[in-house]
Write a protein that holds these residues in place. Structure first.
Motif, PDB file in Angstrom:
ATOM      1  N   CYS A  28       0.819  -1.217   0.000  1.00 45.54           N
ATOM      2  CA  CYS A  28       0.000   0.000   0.000  1.00 45.54           C
ATOM      3  C   CYS A  28       0.852   1.265   0.000  1.00 45.54           C
ATOM      4  CB  CYS A  28      -0.960  -0.019   1.189  1.00 45.54           C
ATOM      5  SG  CYS A  28      -2.252  -1.273   1.037  1.00 45.54           S
ATOM      6  N   ARG A  30       3.813   1.472  -1.410  1.00 49.11           N
ATOM      7  CA  ARG A  30       4.308   1.543  -2.786  1.00 49.11           C
ATOM      8  C   ARG A  30       3.233   2.104  -3.713  1.00 49.11           C
ATOM      9  NH1 ARG A  30       8.879  -1.443  -3.984  1.00 49.11           N
ATOM     10  NH2 ARG A  30       8.146  -1.750  -6.112  1.00 49.11           N
ATOM     11  N   HIS A  31       2.000   1.646  -3.527  1.00 47.82           N
ATOM     12  CA  HIS A  31       0.884   2.130  -4.336  1.00 47.82           C
ATOM     13  C   HIS A  31       0.687   3.633  -4.149  1.00 47.82           C
ATOM     14  CE1 HIS A  31      -3.126   2.296  -6.139  1.00 47.82           C
ATOM     15  NE2 HIS A  31      -3.534   2.922  -5.052  1.00 47.82           N
ATOM     16  N   SER A  34       3.599   5.688  -5.700  1.00 40.53           N
ATOM     17  CA  SER A  34       3.510   5.647  -7.160  1.00 40.53           C
ATOM     18  C   SER A  34       2.371   6.527  -7.665  1.00 40.53           C
ATOM     19  CB  SER A  34       3.296   4.206  -7.635  1.00 40.53           C
ATOM     20  OG  SER A  34       4.414   3.397  -7.336  1.00 40.53           O
ATOM     21  N   ALA A  35       1.244   6.504  -6.938  1.00 40.23           N
ATOM     22  CA  ALA A  35       0.087   7.303  -7.349  1.00 40.23           C
ATOM     23  C   ALA A  35       0.406   8.792  -7.337  1.00 40.23           C
ATOM     24  CB  ALA A  35      -1.092   7.005  -6.427  1.00 40.23           C
ATOM     25  N   TYR A  75      -3.280   5.217  -0.127  1.00 34.49           N
ATOM     26  CA  TYR A  75      -2.932   4.047   0.692  1.00 34.49           C
ATOM     27  C   TYR A  75      -4.198   3.318   1.139  1.00 34.49           C
ATOM     28  CZ  TYR A  75      -1.039   1.385   4.665  1.00 34.49           C
ATOM     29  OH  TYR A  75      -0.692   0.384   5.533  1.00 34.49           O
ATOM     30  N   ARG A  78      -6.322   1.239  -1.444  1.00 33.34           N
ATOM     31  CA  ARG A  78      -5.867  -0.137  -1.674  1.00 33.34           C
ATOM     32  C   ARG A  78      -5.992  -0.981  -0.417  1.00 33.34           C
ATOM     33  NH1 ARG A  78      -1.719  -3.744  -1.300  1.00 33.34           N
ATOM     34  NH2 ARG A  78      -1.369  -5.048  -3.161  1.00 33.34           N
TER      35      ARG A  78
END
Length: 221
Positions: A28, A30-31, A34-35, A75, A78
């Protein structure tokens, strides 16, 4: 030997103490990074953010603190669907909780994670029967600081600090406990090192879940 005349209250952290959330939390983070178009550190570098309050972690990771609310939103987007269940109960935890409960301890989950997620995780792993109550932060970050959260737990559940023990794997668990006059115990199966825990003032360090029973033995006398 005289037995104690009060019931021991054991406050247990969630991430890194009851469950291993590494896959979900790192995924989460990382997501979220990246977002927002930020570079993503490797997994080893991200492990240090397992346990501490998420808002503070993103404030440290992001160059602009104004991006923290957006990172939290990404975060949790996800996490609420996938991440919270990318998780595993540490081997030996259910047996240890059952033994503590059978010996008369009252158990509480006390986590910096929002309580709405903590309750779902505890229910998902069928651990709810062991706990008197589950406490966590609010989604807006209220009580994500462990000292504030433990103070809230003591107040809401009418607990005396001298009858409680806080068990966790990171320094903020110990610091929060000590600020409230609660004994702090560290565990080594999570993400904090022994040096971190002892530096934060834990009274003892446990190496495996099977040693949780000693918390009751220590209080007899």
């Amino acid at each position: 030997m005289t037995s104690r005349s009060w019931t021991l209250k054991i406050l247990l952290d969630l991430d890194g103490t009851l469950t291993d959330p590494k896959e979900g939390i790192i995924g989460c983070i990382r997501h979220a990074l990246s977002a927002l178009g930020h570079a993503v550190p490797d997994d080893l570098a991200l492990e240090r953010y397992i346990g501490p309050p998420l808002q503070a972690s993103f404030a440290e990771m992001l160059p602009d603190r104004a991006d923290v609310p957006r990172a939290l939103h990404a975060y949790r987007e996800r996490f609420s669907e996938i991440g919270m269940f990318e998780n595993a109960v540490y081997p030996g935890i259910p047996v240890a909780l059952e033994a503590l409960q059978q010996r008369g301890a009252q158990l509480y989950v006390v986590t910096s994670k929002p309580w709405v997620f903590a309750r779902q995780i505890i229910d998902h792993f069928n651990l709810g029967t062991y706990f008197t109550d589950i406490y966590g932060s609010e989604l807006d970050g209220t009580r994500s600081d462990k000292a504030s959260l433990i103070a809230h737990v003591l107040r809401e559940s009418h607990l005396r600090p001298e009858t409680a023990i806080m068990v966790g794997d990171r320094s903020h668990d110990a610091i929060g406990a000590r600020r409230n006059g609660v004994v702090a115990v560290g565990v080594l199966w999570g993400y904090g090192s022994e040096a971190e825990l002892r530096g934060a003032g834990v009274s003892r360090v446990l190496e495996c879940p099977g040693e949780l029973g000693c918390l009751l033995s220590d209080q007899d006398g």
